[in-house]
Design an enzyme around this catalytic site. Sequence first.
Site, PDB file in Angstrom:
ATOM      1  N   CYS A   1      -3.036   2.938  -6.517  1.00 40.42           N
ATOM      2  CA  CYS A   1      -4.141   2.262  -7.208  1.00 40.42           C
ATOM      3  C   CYS A   1      -5.157   1.727  -6.201  1.00 40.42           C
ATOM      4  O   CYS A   1      -4.862   0.776  -5.475  1.00 40.42           O
ATOM      5  CB  CYS A   1      -3.541   1.145  -8.056  1.00 40.42           C
ATOM      6  SG  CYS A   1      -4.719  -0.079  -8.619  1.00 40.42           S
TER       7      CYS A   1
ATOM      8  N   CYS B   1      -6.403  -1.891  -6.734  1.00 41.36           N
ATOM      9  CA  CYS B   1      -5.352  -2.840  -6.352  1.00 41.36           C
ATOM     10  C   CYS B   1      -5.479  -3.171  -4.868  1.00 41.36           C
ATOM     11  O   CYS B   1      -5.353  -4.329  -4.463  1.00 41.36           O
ATOM     12  CB  CYS B   1      -3.959  -2.247  -6.603  1.00 41.36           C
ATOM     13  SG  CYS B   1      -3.617  -1.858  -8.325  1.00 41.36           S
TER      14      CYS B   1
END
Length: 127
Positions: free
Chosen positions: A40, A43
């Site tokens: 991700c 993230c």
Amino acid sequence: AVIPATPGVAIAWQDYDPALVDQARDEGRPILLDFTADWCIPCRELDRFTFSDEEVIAAVEPFLALKVDLTHFESPEARPLREEFGVVGVPTLVFIDVQGREVQESRVVGYLGPDDFLQQVKRALGS
């Protein structure tokens, strides 16, 4: 590995553990859950830009900060947690108040910069 803006300065995350959640609830401590995954990119941006911000670090000090690894999104470990918290994607940040209930209006989905994130923390703390 991503190098944080300020080396050595970061939120003191721990890996998700239901026992830690129960302990925090018993102590009346709010909880911050960071649903994240290795693949991700937003993230990583949160880690690099938002979670390394000194004001953010100070603001989340009262919280038990837990990372929930959803790298294996469909795994038997990840699925019940996703369902319990209604997480459909990463990053998702869930704030749980001292009563053990989610502060719905503070939930963050996707990347937020430090200033916007601080607003969500204040909301979660009711200040």
